[in-house]
Design an enzyme around this catalytic site. Sequence first.
Site, PDB file in Angstrom:
ATOM      1  N   TYR A 187       0.822  -1.211   0.000  1.00 42.56           N
ATOM      2  CA  TYR A 187       0.000   0.000   0.000  1.00 42.56           C
ATOM      3  C   TYR A 187       0.857   1.262   0.000  1.00 42.56           C
ATOM      4  O   TYR A 187       0.401   2.338   0.364  1.00 42.56           O
ATOM      5  CB  TYR A 187      -0.927   0.002   1.219  1.00 42.56           C
ATOM      6  N   SER A 188       2.084   1.134  -0.466  1.00 39.25           N
ATOM      7  CA  SER A 188       3.078   2.196  -0.346  1.00 39.25           C
ATOM      8  C   SER A 188       2.771   3.418  -1.208  1.00 39.25           C
ATOM      9  O   SER A 188       2.678   3.321  -2.439  1.00 39.25           O
ATOM     10  CB  SER A 188       4.450   1.633  -0.728  1.00 39.25           C
TER      11      SER A 188
END
Length: 306
Positions: free
Chosen positions: A64-65
């Site tokens: 989810y960076s």
Amino acid sequence: MPGPPILQDLPEPLAERRGVRLRLLRDDVRHPELPGNKWRKLQHNLLAARAQGHDTLLTFGGAYSNHLAAVAAAGRLQGLRTIGVVRGEAASVLSPTLQQCRLDGMALHFVSREDYRRRTDEAWVQALARQLGPAYVLPEGGTNALALRGVAELVTELDAAAEPFDAFTVACGTGGTLAGLLLGLEGRRQAVGVPVLKDGAFLRDEIDALTQAAGRRYANYHLHLGAHFGGYARYSAELLAFIDAFYQRHRVVLDPVYTGKLLAGTLQLIDQGYFAAGSTVVAIHTGGLQGWAGFEQRFGARRPGG
């Protein structure tokens, strides 16, 4: 980054009672696809990659960076290949972030969590680069000396626009953005970091190491540890309620990983009398709104105004 800084007044009754002018620096809206601190961290690195003859960027991040999303978008916009080294095995259904990374042309290379812990091991990274091909390597989160230089320019922009302020507040994940601000402030005025993870006091050592690498050490900053809401990217009904109420008051969307905690923590400090009456405090909206899609996938949480 185009245009002058965009500042929005936040008429919060709590701040007004304390005699504090609270403003929001809208770095989230200054670039349509590369908002906030991620673009600031990338801009000088992209120039360096070109100058060194690279046509590929290699970097690291989780599913989810924000950083992976920004590098993928930057690569597409700048005509560079991108490779994302992703923590953990590939899921049967990719996160919304990784789906968008692929749409932006990023090649995803999944590694075990054990191997991922070696992402700062130069020998391991060099071996990875030999396997995946020559590339300009960006660290996880994008923080390096060139990134700090890009963040420091934010202070110069505000000063050039004659926008006076007494203190910055900013969310802290790794401390890179706060370190860059400290370089820009050069000991003038105050900066406050709001760690978004539990037990964030260790970030002081990280921040000091980053500024010392640039030949500086600063004491004009504070870490406010009371607004992590359970830890990094953790679900919190209290935090989501705050974000929704903030949107209703100001029509500004915050995210639940970084900027929601930042504004909650900033208001906590104002309520505690941390900032002197008559101060102007600028909270920095660093973007990160792409993370809402992943939060909805994991927890069913809805983005305000969505």
